[in-house]
Each structure stands twice: as C-alpha cells, then as structure tokens.
Motif scaffolding. Structure first.
Motif, mmCIF file in Angstrom:
data_model
loop_
_atom_site.group_PDB
_atom_site.id
_atom_site.type_symbol
_atom_site.label_atom_id
_atom_site.label_comp_id
_atom_site.label_asym_id
_atom_site.label_seq_id
_atom_site.Cartn_x
_atom_site.Cartn_y
_atom_site.Cartn_z
ATOM 1 N N GLU A 128 2.219 5.175 1.529
ATOM 2 C CA GLU A 128 1.854 3.753 1.686
ATOM 3 C C GLU A 128 0.519 3.640 2.420
ATOM 4 O O GLU A 128 -0.334 2.832 2.080
ATOM 5 C CB GLU A 128 2.917 3.009 2.509
ATOM 6 C CG GLU A 128 4.201 2.748 1.784
ATOM 7 C CD GLU A 128 5.153 1.907 2.629
ATOM 8 O OE1 GLU A 128 4.714 0.997 3.321
ATOM 9 O OE2 GLU A 128 6.373 2.196 2.594
ATOM 10 N N GLY A 148 6.714 -6.196 12.562
ATOM 11 C CA GLY A 148 7.277 -5.111 13.373
ATOM 12 C C GLY A 148 6.310 -4.013 13.740
ATOM 13 O O GLY A 148 5.210 -4.265 14.228
ATOM 14 N N ARG A 149 6.740 -2.794 13.414
ATOM 15 C CA ARG A 149 6.073 -1.547 13.811
ATOM 16 C C ARG A 149 4.555 -1.533 13.597
ATOM 17 O O ARG A 149 3.790 -1.147 14.457
ATOM 18 C CB ARG A 149 6.735 -0.436 12.978
ATOM 19 C CG ARG A 149 6.247 0.934 13.175
ATOM 20 C CD ARG A 149 7.121 1.865 12.366
ATOM 21 N NE ARG A 149 7.132 1.523 10.933
ATOM 22 C CZ ARG A 149 7.819 2.178 10.020
ATOM 23 N NH1 ARG A 149 8.559 3.215 10.357
ATOM 24 N NH2 ARG A 149 7.791 1.811 8.758
ATOM 25 N N GLY A 150 4.120 -1.908 12.395
ATOM 26 C CA GLY A 150 2.683 -2.036 12.149
ATOM 27 C C GLY A 150 1.944 -0.754 11.826
ATOM 28 O O GLY A 150 0.738 -0.660 12.057
ATOM 29 N N SER A 151 2.637 0.233 11.213
ATOM 30 C CA SER A 151 1.897 1.455 10.878
ATOM 31 C C SER A 151 0.920 1.205 9.725
ATOM 32 O O SER A 151 -0.188 1.758 9.713
ATOM 33 C CB SER A 151 2.847 2.610 10.567
ATOM 34 O OG SER A 151 3.512 2.403 9.354
ATOM 35 N N ASN A 152 1.291 0.356 8.772
ATOM 36 C CA ASN A 152 0.329 0.002 7.716
ATOM 37 C C ASN A 152 -0.827 -0.807 8.291
ATOM 38 O O ASN A 152 -1.980 -0.644 7.878
ATOM 39 C CB ASN A 152 1.018 -0.777 6.597
ATOM 40 C CG ASN A 152 1.730 0.142 5.625
ATOM 41 O OD1 ASN A 152 1.102 0.857 4.860
ATOM 42 N ND2 ASN A 152 3.055 0.155 5.692
ATOM 43 N N LEU A 153 -0.515 -1.655 9.245
ATOM 44 C CA LEU A 153 -1.568 -2.431 9.915
ATOM 45 C C LEU A 153 -2.613 -1.479 10.532
ATOM 46 O O LEU A 153 -3.818 -1.687 10.374
ATOM 47 C CB LEU A 153 -0.952 -3.318 11.010
ATOM 48 C CG LEU A 153 -1.954 -3.900 12.010
ATOM 49 C CD1 LEU A 153 -2.790 -4.995 11.351
ATOM 50 C CD2 LEU A 153 -1.249 -4.443 13.240
ATOM 51 N N ALA A 185 2.129 -6.722 5.554
ATOM 52 C CA ALA A 185 2.364 -5.317 5.898
ATOM 53 C C ALA A 185 3.614 -5.244 6.776
ATOM 54 O O ALA A 185 3.533 -5.326 7.993
ATOM 55 C CB ALA A 185 1.148 -4.744 6.617
ATOM 56 N N GLY A 186 4.756 -5.147 6.115
ATOM 57 C CA GLY A 186 6.015 -5.172 6.857
ATOM 58 C C GLY A 186 6.309 -6.565 7.370
ATOM 59 O O GLY A 186 6.889 -6.719 8.437
ATOM 60 N N ILE A 207 2.834 -4.723 0.356
ATOM 61 C CA ILE A 207 3.202 -3.324 0.069
ATOM 62 C C ILE A 207 4.713 -3.191 0.138
ATOM 63 O O ILE A 207 5.342 -3.735 1.050
ATOM 64 C CB ILE A 207 2.480 -2.327 0.999
ATOM 65 C CG1 ILE A 207 2.787 -0.897 0.563
ATOM 66 C CG2 ILE A 207 2.835 -2.541 2.476
ATOM 67 C CD1 ILE A 207 1.688 0.083 0.838
ATOM 68 N N LEU A 228 6.292 6.398 3.406
ATOM 69 C CA LEU A 228 5.416 5.698 4.353
ATOM 70 C C LEU A 228 4.035 6.357 4.397
ATOM 71 O O LEU A 228 3.007 5.672 4.414
ATOM 72 C CB LEU A 228 6.041 5.667 5.755
ATOM 73 C CG LEU A 228 5.324 4.769 6.755
ATOM 74 C CD1 LEU A 228 5.406 3.295 6.356
ATOM 75 C CD2 LEU A 228 5.893 4.955 8.167
ATOM 76 N N PRO A 239 8.123 -0.421 -0.399
ATOM 77 C CA PRO A 239 8.444 1.016 -0.462
ATOM 78 C C PRO A 239 9.346 1.426 -1.624
ATOM 79 O O PRO A 239 10.372 2.057 -1.423
ATOM 80 C CB PRO A 239 9.134 1.262 0.889
ATOM 81 C CG PRO A 239 9.803 -0.033 1.197
ATOM 82 C CD PRO A 239 8.955 -1.117 0.595
HETATM 83 C C1 GRF Z 1 6.818 -0.515 5.000
HETATM 84 O O1 GRF Z 1 7.682 0.444 4.460
HETATM 85 C C2 GRF Z 1 6.454 -1.550 3.960
HETATM 86 O O2 GRF Z 1 6.374 -1.046 2.673
HETATM 87 C C3 GRF Z 1 7.597 -2.516 4.054
HETATM 88 O O3 GRF Z 1 7.906 -2.569 5.429
HETATM 89 C C4 GRF Z 1 7.509 -1.362 6.060
HETATM 90 C C5 GRF Z 1 6.591 -1.737 7.173
HETATM 91 O O4 GRF Z 1 6.222 -0.655 7.967
HETATM 92 N N1 GRF Z 1 7.255 -3.782 3.453
HETATM 93 P P1 GRF Z 1 5.061 -0.814 9.035
HETATM 94 O O5 GRF Z 1 5.413 -2.016 9.921
HETATM 95 O O6 GRF Z 1 3.778 -1.013 8.304
HETATM 96 O O7 GRF Z 1 5.082 0.472 9.815
#
Ligand code: GRF
Length: 191
Positions: free
Chosen positions: A178, A17-22, A91-92, A112, A175, A114
């Motif tokens: 994270e 999805g969103r990919g903020s951790n990416l 990552a999500g 990861i 987040l 949350p």
């Molecule tokens: C994060 O909260 C992660 O811990 C969980 O899914 C979410 C993914 O967020 N596994 P993002 O796509 O990295 O924004």
C-alpha cells in the motif's frame, strides 16, 4: 529525479487512526517529483496517531471528533473550499462520506483499500481472504463514489498468498505494498 512542473495540487489527507499511509504520502509530497502539496490532515478521531506525526512534520491538522459526522462534513466543506483543496486522499479514514460531500468533490476523492477490489469490499479483508483460501490478495487505489469501495480503480498490486501465510503476515505484506502503490497512483493521475 524529475521535478513536477505544474502547479502543485492542494491536497487534504483524511485519516482515522495509525496513519502509516499518511506518513508515506507526507514523505512523497516532499519530493520534487510529487504533484501534490499537503495542505492539511483531517481526522474524525482525536486519538488518531497520524495526527501526532502530521504535527511533528509541521502540517496543519484539523480534528472534528463529533457524534454527528454530518455536522463535521458541513464544516469540512467550508474549510476545503477556503483552502482550495483539489484532491482528498482517504488513508485509513473510517467514516462513510455523504452523497452530498462526494458530489461536491466528484473525481477528486481517492481511497486505498487492502484487497483486490472488487473483491472484499468493507472491513476485515485479510481475515476473509484467508478464510476463503484465496491464492492472491493485494491492494487497490480507487476513486470514491456513492457505493462503498466501488469507484473506478486507479492502481492495483497483486500479492501471492503462501501456504505459510496467516492474517498477520498478509496484513504486513499488503500494508507494505500500500505504501508504494498510493504515491504511484497519485503520479498516475497527474501524469
Ligand atoms: C490500510 O490498510 C488502508 O488500506 C485501510 O486502512 C488501513 C489504514 O492504515 N483503508 P494506516 O492508518 O494508513 O496505517
């Protein structure tokens, strides 16, 4: 900042999805100190926003948005081998990897989550944490094994929950932690 002196670990990031951790992992991987080189980003969802960002950053993307995820896994395993991937960062990523897949990459898949594992495995962690009037929450980076959100913990960050917090404010706070903890956990593995 010190340069990572070893051979960079070829890494794949799996998203849905969103990919903020990416985003944070991409910017981390561009630092001299980073032990990882991101070879490609995989998504099981065509609509994942993270794919757009990866492309913008000129990172290869692979998307297998199939009904039967086991088919995708078979293709993925071949690609991972061909590209000599040694670390997979979830990552999500919203699919559960099969036992066969995990066996092939045992000790090389990290995720990861949350919450302060082992508490609140699975989905809707923030809602459950608030409903249960917890005093603390947080996030965890852990190795992936056959049981959901249950592998060995690499790093954790604890966050105090204030009386004024709700599901949304907690989601934001977690987040943001994270984003810091994921690169730190990777540094810890290869230090
Ligand atoms: C994060 O909260 C992660 O811990 C969980 O899914 C979410 C993914 O967020 N596994 P993002 O796509 O990295 O924004």
């Amino acid at each position: 900042m010190k340069r990572y002196s070893g051979k960079k670990i070829f890494t794949a990031i799996f998203i849905s999805g969103r990919g903020s951790n990416l985003k944070k992992l991409i910017s981390f991987s561009n630092k001299k100190i980073s032990p990882i080189k991101i070879i490609f980003v995989f998504s099981n969802k065509k609509s994942a926003d993270g794919l757009i960002y990866a492309k913008k950053k000129k990172i290869s993307t692979i998307c297998l948005d199939e009904k039967n995820f086991l088919n995708s896994e078979k293709k993925l395993l071949k690609i991972l081998k061909k590209k000599k991937i040694n670390l997979i960062c979830l990552a999500g990523f919203m699919k559960i990897l099969s036992g066969n897949f995990i066996k092939k990459y045992r000790g090389k898949i990290i995720n990861i989550h949350p919450s302060l594992l082992p508490k609140y495995k699975g989905l809707n962690t923030h809602r459950r944490v608030i409903e249960n009037k917890e005093k603390y929450t947080g996030c965890t980076v852990h190795y992936v094994n056959n049981k959901l959100d249950s592998g060995k913990i690499i790093s954790q960050k604890k966050i105090k929950i204030l009386k004024t917090d709700n599901e949304n404010t907690i989601a934001k706070k977690v987040l943001s932690e994270e984003h810091k903890i994921y690169p730190k956990a990777i540094m810890k593995i290869y230090s």
